[in-house]
Design a protein around this motif. Structure first.
Motif, PDB file in Angstrom:
ATOM      1  N   GLU A 126      47.310  57.759  30.763  1.00 17.15           N
ATOM      2  CA  GLU A 126      48.399  57.658  29.795  1.00 17.15           C
ATOM      3  C   GLU A 126      49.105  58.998  29.677  1.00 17.15           C
ATOM      4  O   GLU A 126      48.499  60.061  29.828  1.00 17.15           O
ATOM      5  CB  GLU A 126      47.846  57.252  28.431  1.00 17.15           C
ATOM      6  N   LYS A 179      61.759  53.277  32.741  1.00 19.70           N
ATOM      7  CA  LYS A 179      61.817  51.836  33.039  1.00 19.70           C
ATOM      8  C   LYS A 179      62.133  51.584  34.500  1.00 19.70           C
ATOM      9  O   LYS A 179      61.564  50.689  35.131  1.00 19.70           O
ATOM     10  CB  LYS A 179      62.851  51.153  32.133  1.00 19.70           C
ATOM     11  N   ASN A 200      59.290  51.531  36.763  1.00 14.88           N
ATOM     12  CA  ASN A 200      58.327  50.449  36.500  1.00 14.88           C
ATOM     13  C   ASN A 200      57.150  50.929  35.651  1.00 14.88           C
ATOM     14  O   ASN A 200      56.011  50.496  35.850  1.00 14.88           O
ATOM     15  CB  ASN A 200      57.822  49.851  37.821  1.00 14.88           C
ATOM     16  N   CYS A 245      55.730  51.517  31.573  1.00 13.66           N
ATOM     17  CA  CYS A 245      55.885  50.966  30.221  1.00 13.66           C
ATOM     18  C   CYS A 245      55.829  52.110  29.211  1.00 13.66           C
ATOM     19  O   CYS A 245      55.176  53.136  29.442  1.00 13.66           O
ATOM     20  CB  CYS A 245      54.758  49.975  29.921  1.00 13.66           C
ATOM     21  N   SER A 266      56.061  53.077  24.690  1.00 20.68           N
ATOM     22  CA  SER A 266      56.219  52.710  23.284  1.00 20.68           C
ATOM     23  C   SER A 266      56.664  53.955  22.524  1.00 20.68           C
ATOM     24  O   SER A 266      56.367  55.086  22.929  1.00 20.68           O
ATOM     25  CB  SER A 266      54.908  52.177  22.692  1.00 20.68           C
ATOM     26  N   ILE A 318      53.417  56.581  27.450  1.00 22.52           N
ATOM     27  CA  ILE A 318      53.866  56.015  28.713  1.00 22.52           C
ATOM     28  C   ILE A 318      52.629  55.644  29.548  1.00 22.52           C
ATOM     29  O   ILE A 318      51.658  56.400  29.623  1.00 22.52           O
ATOM     30  CB  ILE A 318      54.723  57.021  29.504  1.00 22.52           C
TER      31      ILE A 318
END
Length: 304
Positions: free
Chosen positions: A237, A257, A260, A262, A264, A302
């Motif tokens: 992470e 993005k 590819n 992710c 928050s 991420i």
């Protein structure tokens, strides 16, 4: 006829004027000082989450000073960071920036987002225990040093793309070596746009960074370095602390993005940091130029 930069001058014009003054070593006038405030939110106090004071009896030269940081938990060691304190740029700074295609913000000050990241890490020490950690764009390395001193991480690598900054990082690692216990700590020269990522032989469970998304020209390289590091260890992470700064953070997350990955975003991630933020928003006077968009770091996580 009026002289000096008009109040509607673009930030790029103001930066060039400041650069000219730096190279000529002339003090800034009042109007230039206003211009500086319009393009930077630099502060000498920040959130004051990890108290610090200058060490006057520590050997220094004319350009450096050493600050003692008191980690606000019981039995934690003090950390001593040597930082540059001159209020002007040197010609060599710009030569190095051009040579390595980097910015020089790591030498400017201890940025508040770095302090917020360091405080978050010490308050969430369990997530780092026995983990291998790398800090990107570390500046003087406060967050990485805090992680090494209080979280029992197995390894901490503190990196930056500016060789001058890496020299300071290594000096600060050496000065605090007795504070790290069994944690291995080292510096690394790491340029986000480097093509030879294969030179990064280590693997990392956690990536941390603060204020790395300001310069849009580095967004793609930063996103690719993050993806490369995350793919080497699963699960892994990345934890970023960054203000929005207009659309700068949004533009970086678009690159995330496209890679590819992710992510928050969390606004209220720590009670004490949120409390300090609200005090500053209410105008407590300690940070006169404080603005949420430019100064308050959001927590961005991420992962693959």
């Amino acid at each position: 006829m009026e002289t000096g930069a008009p109040t509607t001058a673009k930030p790029s014009s103001l930066r060039w004027k400041i650069l000219r003054q730096a190279l000529l070593r002339k003090p800034t006038d009042e109007q230039s000082a206003i211009g500086v405030k319009r393009i930077t939110r630099k502060t000498t106090q920040g959130f004051n989450l990890i108290p610090s004071n200058l060490v006057e009896d520590h050997p220094t030269n004319l350009t450096d000073a050493t600050a003692c940081y008191t980690i606000p938990i019981d039995s934690a060691p003090k950390l001593y960071l040597t930082q540059r304190v001159v209020d002007r740029a040197e010609l060599s700074d710009f030569e190095i920036c051009n040579q390595y295609n980097i910015d020089n913000t790591g030498l400017v000050c201890q940025w508040p987002s770095e302090e917020a990241l360091a405080y978050f890490c010490l308050r969430n020490a369990d997530m780092f225990r026995s983990k291998s950690v790398i800090e990107l764009g570390a500046g003087y390395g406060l967050a990485g040093l805090v992680i090494a001193a209080v979280t029992e991480a197995s390894e901490v690598v503190i990196s930056d793309g500016n060789p001058q900054v890496v020299d300071y990082i290594q000096r600060n690692i050496d000065a605090n070596s007795k504070a790290f216990g069994g944690t291995r700590v080292k510096s690394m020269m790491l340029h986000w746009n480097q093509n030879e990522k294969s030179n990064i032989s280590s693997t990392f469970d956690l990536i941390v960074a603060s204020d790395c998304t300001f310069f849009k020209e580095f967004h793609n390289g930063l996103a690719q370095i993050v993806k490369f590091l995350l793919e080497k260890v699963r699960p892994a992470e990345a934890i970023f602390f960054s203000p929005k700064r207009g659309d700068s953070l949004d533009k970086f997350l678009e690159k995330i993005k496209e890679s590819n990955l992710c992510f928050s975003i969390t606004e209220n991630y720590d009670t004490e940091i949120w409390k300090r933020h609200n005090q500053l928003m209410n105008g407590d006077g300690s940070w006169p130029s404080y603005e949420k968009d430019h100064c308050y770091p959001l927590l961005v996580r991420i992962a693959l």
